[in-house]
Scaffold this motif. Structure first.
Motif: not given
Length: 329
Positions: A160-161, A180-181, A190-191, A232-236
């Motif tokens: 993931v970039r 990206f945030a 960590q993600g 919408v909030e996603l942690v990858v």
């Protein structure tokens, strides 16, 4: 007549190196060849989307929903969204793609207790088909909806970039731009964090009594369905693309035809989030997948290269010294 002088020299004989020295040299060469092979050939082939998927993720949080029996909105209620993703292994092996069947239910406290998706507040089914390497959508194999789109679904692409992606929103029926945030830890892991929003968008229509949307003079009316998502909030996980945590704030409403204001709120979720159990399960999957990729792509190649760099010179020296010793004897 006797011949005086130095004795004749014995003929030169070939000397063999000790077998163990040749084995050490051969092992070192093998490891030096193996290192780039692991990094450049094996690792890219290990980065494939799995097909034998059986994953359930659960969002919960407070919100509101429209009670059709009482014809009124129920506020401050628990909303639960459950998504079950099951891989179609036979279709995946036949097509070479990742084929997943996806079932999503939205439940209120009353419907959740029934434990039957057919009686949920909302139930949708989808069939996602993606390229196993790029994660890009592939339009085949009974895909539904027919124009499934985006970069990210149950997972993001590998590696993931820190850039923008597009996340598939099945309620919207389209991909949502994400930015990206920064980073955030989930269960101590960590993600990368990505955020986005969905502005109010018309998504369809449904027949309802006119009085429900402020048109009491009309019996039945085709009210407009609108949808929005304020957050919408996603942690990858960066290596594998697995989503370890997710937050959504969906809002579904009805409007009278051509109206600019909401007449009825069908559903409002206030920061519905992965449950702690879902977070832990997703982190375990992400960590296991990441460890495998790091092992094949970094640990083993570096170890093989380092060991080979030591064994080859040592083997060469041992072979040369062994020949000399044999020759003198």
């Amino acid at each position: 007549m006797p011949v005086s002088g130095k004795p004749a020299a014995s003929p030169t004989t070939a000397t063999a190196a000790p077998p163990l020295s040749l084995a050490v040299l051969g092992l070192g060469v093998f490891l030096l060849v193996l290192a780039p092979l692991l990094a450049w050939y094996v690792t890219p082939r290990a980065k494939v989307t799995p097909v034998d998927v059986d994953v359930t993720t659960v969002f919960t949080g407070d919100g509101s929903y429209f009670d059709t029996a009482a014809l009124k909105t129920r506020d401050h209620r628990r909303i639960t969204i459950t998504r079950h993703v099951l891989g179609d292994v036979a279709a995946s092996e036949k097509s070479g793609r990742a084929v997943w069947d996806v079932s999503t239910t939205v439940d209120t406290p009353q419907t959740l207790a029934l434990k039957d998706p057919r009686r949920a507040f909302q139930w949708t089914t989808e069939r996602w088909v993606t390229d196993r390497h790029s994660n890009a959508p592939v339009h085949c194999c009974g895909e539904a909806p027919t124009r499934f789109d985006g970069d990210a679904y149950l997972k993001f692409p590998f590696d993931v970039r820190k850039t923008g992606y597009r996340w598939w929103d099945n309620t919207l029926g389209a991909a949502v731009p994400l930015r990206f945030a920064g980073t955030r830890a989930v269960q101590g892991f960590q993600g990368y964090r990505f955020t986005g929003t969905v502005p109010p968008t018309r998504t369809g229509s449904r027949q309802v009594p006119g009085r429900l949307v402020g048109r009491p003079e009309q019996g039945q009316i085709q009210a407009e369905e609108w949808y929005a998502n304020s957050g919408v909030e996603l942690v990858v996980e960066p290596h594998t693309g697995r989503i370890m945590d997710a937050v959504i704030s969906p809002v579904k409403t009805l409007r009278a035809p051509g109206a600019r204001r909401t007449a009825v709120t069908l559903l409002r979720g206030e920061r519905l989030r992965f449950t702690p159990a879902t977070q832990r399960a997703q982190v375990r999957l992400a960590k296991a997948d990441r460890d495998k990729l790091v092992l094949v792509g970094r640990t083993l190649p570096v170890t093989a290269a380092a060991a080979g760099a030591v064994l080859v010179p040592a083997g060469v020296v041992w072979v040369v010294r062994g020949r000399r010793t044999t020759g003198r004897s």
